[in-house]
Scaffold this motif. Structure first.
Motif, mmCIF file in Angstrom:
data_model
loop_
_atom_site.group_PDB
_atom_site.id
_atom_site.type_symbol
_atom_site.label_atom_id
_atom_site.label_comp_id
_atom_site.label_asym_id
_atom_site.label_seq_id
_atom_site.Cartn_x
_atom_site.Cartn_y
_atom_site.Cartn_z
ATOM 1 N N TYR A 105 36.940 138.625 45.838
ATOM 2 C CA TYR A 105 37.108 138.899 44.447
ATOM 3 C C TYR A 105 35.918 138.035 43.416
ATOM 4 N N LEU A 106 34.791 138.266 43.149
ATOM 5 C CA LEU A 106 34.065 137.270 42.311
ATOM 6 C C LEU A 106 34.503 137.149 40.819
ATOM 7 N N PRO A 107 34.169 135.988 40.378
ATOM 8 C CA PRO A 107 34.653 135.734 38.975
ATOM 9 C C PRO A 107 33.548 136.438 37.989
ATOM 10 N N PRO A 108 33.949 136.676 36.772
ATOM 11 C CA PRO A 108 32.910 137.399 36.001
ATOM 12 C C PRO A 108 31.898 136.362 35.847
ATOM 13 N N TYR A 109 30.601 137.146 35.622
ATOM 14 C CA TYR A 109 29.266 136.557 35.358
ATOM 15 C C TYR A 109 28.860 135.677 36.362
ATOM 16 N N ALA A 110 29.117 136.047 37.681
ATOM 17 C CA ALA A 110 28.986 135.176 38.757
ATOM 18 C C ALA A 110 27.580 135.460 39.655
ATOM 19 N N SER A 111 26.799 136.759 39.228
ATOM 20 C CA SER A 111 25.746 137.044 39.739
ATOM 21 C C SER A 111 24.663 136.076 39.727
ATOM 22 N N PRO A 112 24.428 135.334 38.332
ATOM 23 C CA PRO A 112 23.304 134.434 38.445
ATOM 24 C C PRO A 112 23.373 133.375 39.257
ATOM 25 N N TRP A 113 24.521 133.070 39.852
ATOM 26 C CA TRP A 113 24.244 131.967 40.503
ATOM 27 C C TRP A 113 24.315 132.252 42.279
ATOM 28 N N LEU A 114 24.519 133.590 42.304
ATOM 29 C CA LEU A 114 24.703 133.913 43.784
ATOM 30 C C LEU A 114 23.343 133.685 44.668
ATOM 31 N N PHE A 115 23.018 132.661 45.094
ATOM 32 C CA PHE A 115 21.736 132.619 45.867
ATOM 33 C C PHE A 115 21.868 131.221 46.874
ATOM 34 N N ILE A 116 21.290 131.244 48.207
ATOM 35 C CA ILE A 116 21.501 130.235 49.039
ATOM 36 C C ILE A 116 19.955 129.920 49.207
ATOM 37 N N PRO A 117 19.882 128.382 49.087
ATOM 38 C CA PRO A 117 18.776 127.769 49.340
ATOM 39 C C PRO A 117 18.279 127.835 50.576
ATOM 40 N N ALA A 118 16.749 127.608 50.870
ATOM 41 C CA ALA A 118 16.238 127.996 52.183
ATOM 42 C C ALA A 118 16.677 127.066 53.322
ATOM 43 N N TYR A 119 17.284 125.722 53.011
ATOM 44 C CA TYR A 119 17.581 124.659 54.025
ATOM 45 C C TYR A 119 18.916 124.952 54.441
ATOM 46 N N ILE A 120 19.675 125.947 54.071
ATOM 47 C CA ILE A 120 20.943 126.211 54.292
ATOM 48 C C ILE A 120 21.288 127.654 55.240
ATOM 49 N N GLU A 121 21.983 127.618 56.354
ATOM 50 C CA GLU A 121 22.262 128.921 57.204
ATOM 51 C C GLU A 121 23.746 129.132 56.883
ATOM 52 N N PRO A 122 24.070 130.025 56.224
ATOM 53 C CA PRO A 122 25.494 130.265 56.009
ATOM 54 C C PRO A 122 26.001 131.396 56.901
ATOM 55 N N SER A 123 27.354 131.228 57.336
ATOM 56 C CA SER A 123 27.876 132.583 58.169
ATOM 57 C C SER A 123 29.331 132.744 57.043
ATOM 58 N N PHE A 124 29.235 133.782 56.517
ATOM 59 C CA PHE A 124 30.222 134.051 55.634
ATOM 60 C C PHE A 124 31.548 134.808 56.376
ATOM 61 N N LYS A 125 31.478 135.235 57.499
ATOM 62 C CA LYS A 125 32.356 135.733 58.558
ATOM 63 C C LYS A 125 33.329 134.590 58.978
ATOM 64 N N THR A 126 32.601 133.565 59.199
ATOM 65 C CA THR A 126 33.573 132.041 59.810
ATOM 66 C C THR A 126 33.813 131.356 58.674
ATOM 67 N N CYS A 127 33.271 131.789 57.524
ATOM 68 C CA CYS A 127 33.299 130.384 55.983
ATOM 69 C C CYS A 127 32.891 129.087 56.714
ATOM 70 N N SER A 128 31.532 129.131 57.105
ATOM 71 C CA SER A 128 30.943 127.898 57.700
ATOM 72 C C SER A 128 29.291 128.087 57.217
ATOM 73 N N ALA A 129 28.820 127.034 57.225
ATOM 74 C CA ALA A 129 27.315 126.724 57.142
ATOM 75 C C ALA A 129 26.808 125.770 57.819
ATOM 76 N N ILE A 130 25.486 125.621 58.283
ATOM 77 C CA ILE A 130 24.758 124.628 58.759
ATOM 78 C C ILE A 130 23.769 124.262 58.012
ATOM 79 N N TYR A 131 23.678 122.829 57.750
ATOM 80 C CA TYR A 131 22.682 122.097 56.982
ATOM 81 C C TYR A 131 21.229 122.190 58.000
ATOM 82 N N VAL A 132 20.307 122.922 57.777
ATOM 83 C CA VAL A 132 19.286 123.047 58.820
ATOM 84 C C VAL A 132 18.390 121.797 58.533
ATOM 85 N N ARG A 133 17.929 121.613 57.694
ATOM 86 C CA ARG A 133 16.936 120.474 57.178
ATOM 87 C C ARG A 133 17.142 119.978 56.071
ATOM 88 N N HIS A 134 16.389 119.035 55.584
ATOM 89 C CA HIS A 134 16.041 118.447 54.244
ATOM 90 C C HIS A 134 15.386 119.161 53.410
#
Length: 305
Positions: free
Chosen positions: A224-253
């Motif tokens: 359940y997303l909060p109201p007006y959350a869509s402008p913030w829904l982006f992932i930078p290129a240096y992050i590799e997330p996995s929403f199924k496991t609620c984890s992410a990898i810091y790939v590079r600087h």
């Protein structure tokens, strides 16, 4: 609390948060009435005032909860990187060969300058906040696991975050490439019951009822997303997330290239606001680091690995 009255409409300083009040402040500061305060093309402010104002607005978004002295000492890079390609030209022997080589070198330099003008310079000024982006609390916010960087910080301190499979409670830690961060799903507000009047973005309940009627297996995760959350829904290129496991990898600087910067910022990555902020800090960085100061440096896993 660190996040008390940070969404003041009077100051209108954007923060790392999904709050609707912060979204209004973002509009006010970038294209709204207060955008003229950081537009220095036609201004009567002195150079000192322009740099001070620029420093204030960018620091409000990039690590406002970090003490100014600590930021200048540990989170400000020594220099900004030069991402332009190097000029490499060969050398000949003999007078005739040297003249021909000189003519070719001059032509190559002209071609190089024209090519650089067409591509533009990389917005390296925004990389002054690359150390802040490496913080584990900022990383969790960039992964969209928390509504704000303040909530991400509390998740770390309260023991709901694991770093490389081990419980981690130091929110000042700077990640190294390859680090994996996991968040306890029970602590993520997306998975809690929705508030009255808020719609489920996945229409989970309807799909659940339909699956029960047809006997199919339901593999969706209700969130359940909060109201007006869509402008913030982006992932930078240096992050590799996995929403199924609620984890992410810091790939590079994070890095930058002509016309693009990987540092998320509400201001122009190569604009005068970010440039003036760098000029402010470049003149006021602490130069002496004693052994006692080095002992108080926040954990930097890139140096330990």
């Amino acid at each position: 609390m660190r996040d008390v009255n940070i969404f003041s409409f009077k100051r209108a300083l954007p923060r790392m948060s999904w709050s609707p009040r912060n979204l209004y402040n973002l509009w006010t500061r970038t294209i709204g009435p207060k955008a003229l305060e950081i537009n220095f093309k036609q201004t009567s402010k002195t150079l000192f005032q322009q740099r001070w104002r620029s420093k204030a607005v960018v620091r409000a978004y990039h690590g406002d909860y970090i003490n100014e002295k600590i930021f200048k000492r540990w989170y400000l890079p020594e220099t900004l990187p030069d991402v332009r390609p190097r000029k490499r030209f060969g050398k000949g022997t003999g007078d005739q060969a040297e003249l021909e080589e000189f003519a070719r070198r001059r032509q190559k330099e002209k071609d190089f300058e024209l090519e650089e003008e067409e591509r533009g310079n990389a917005p390296v000024a925004s990389l002054m906040f690359s150390e802040v982006e490496r913080r584990i609390d900022v990383f969790i916010f960039r992964c969209c696991f928390a509504h704000s960087v303040y909530e991400a910080r509390r998740l770390v301190i309260h023991g709901d975050v694991m770093l490389n499979g081990k419980k981690h409670t130091n929110s000042n830690t700077r990640l190294a490439p390859g680090d994996m961060v996991s968040v306890n799903p029970d602590a993520i507000r997306f998975f809690k019951s929705r508030l009255p009047g808020h719609e489920d973005v996945n229409e989970y309940e309807d799909k659940k009822q339909k699956a029960e009627e047809t006997g199919e297996e339901l593999q969706l995760t209700p969130f359940y997303l909060p109201p007006y959350a869509s402008p913030w829904l982006f992932i930078p290129a240096y992050i590799e997330p996995s929403f199924k496991t609620c984890s992410a990898i810091y790939v590079r600087h994070p890095t930058a290239r002509p016309g693009y910067s990987e540092i998320p910022t509400p201001y122009d990555a190569d604009g005068e606001v970010v440039r003036f902020a760098w000029e402010w800090y470049a003149q006021r960085r602490p130069r002496v680091r004693s052994k006692s100061q080095l002992a108080r440096m926040p954990e930097d896993r890139a140096l330990a690995v």
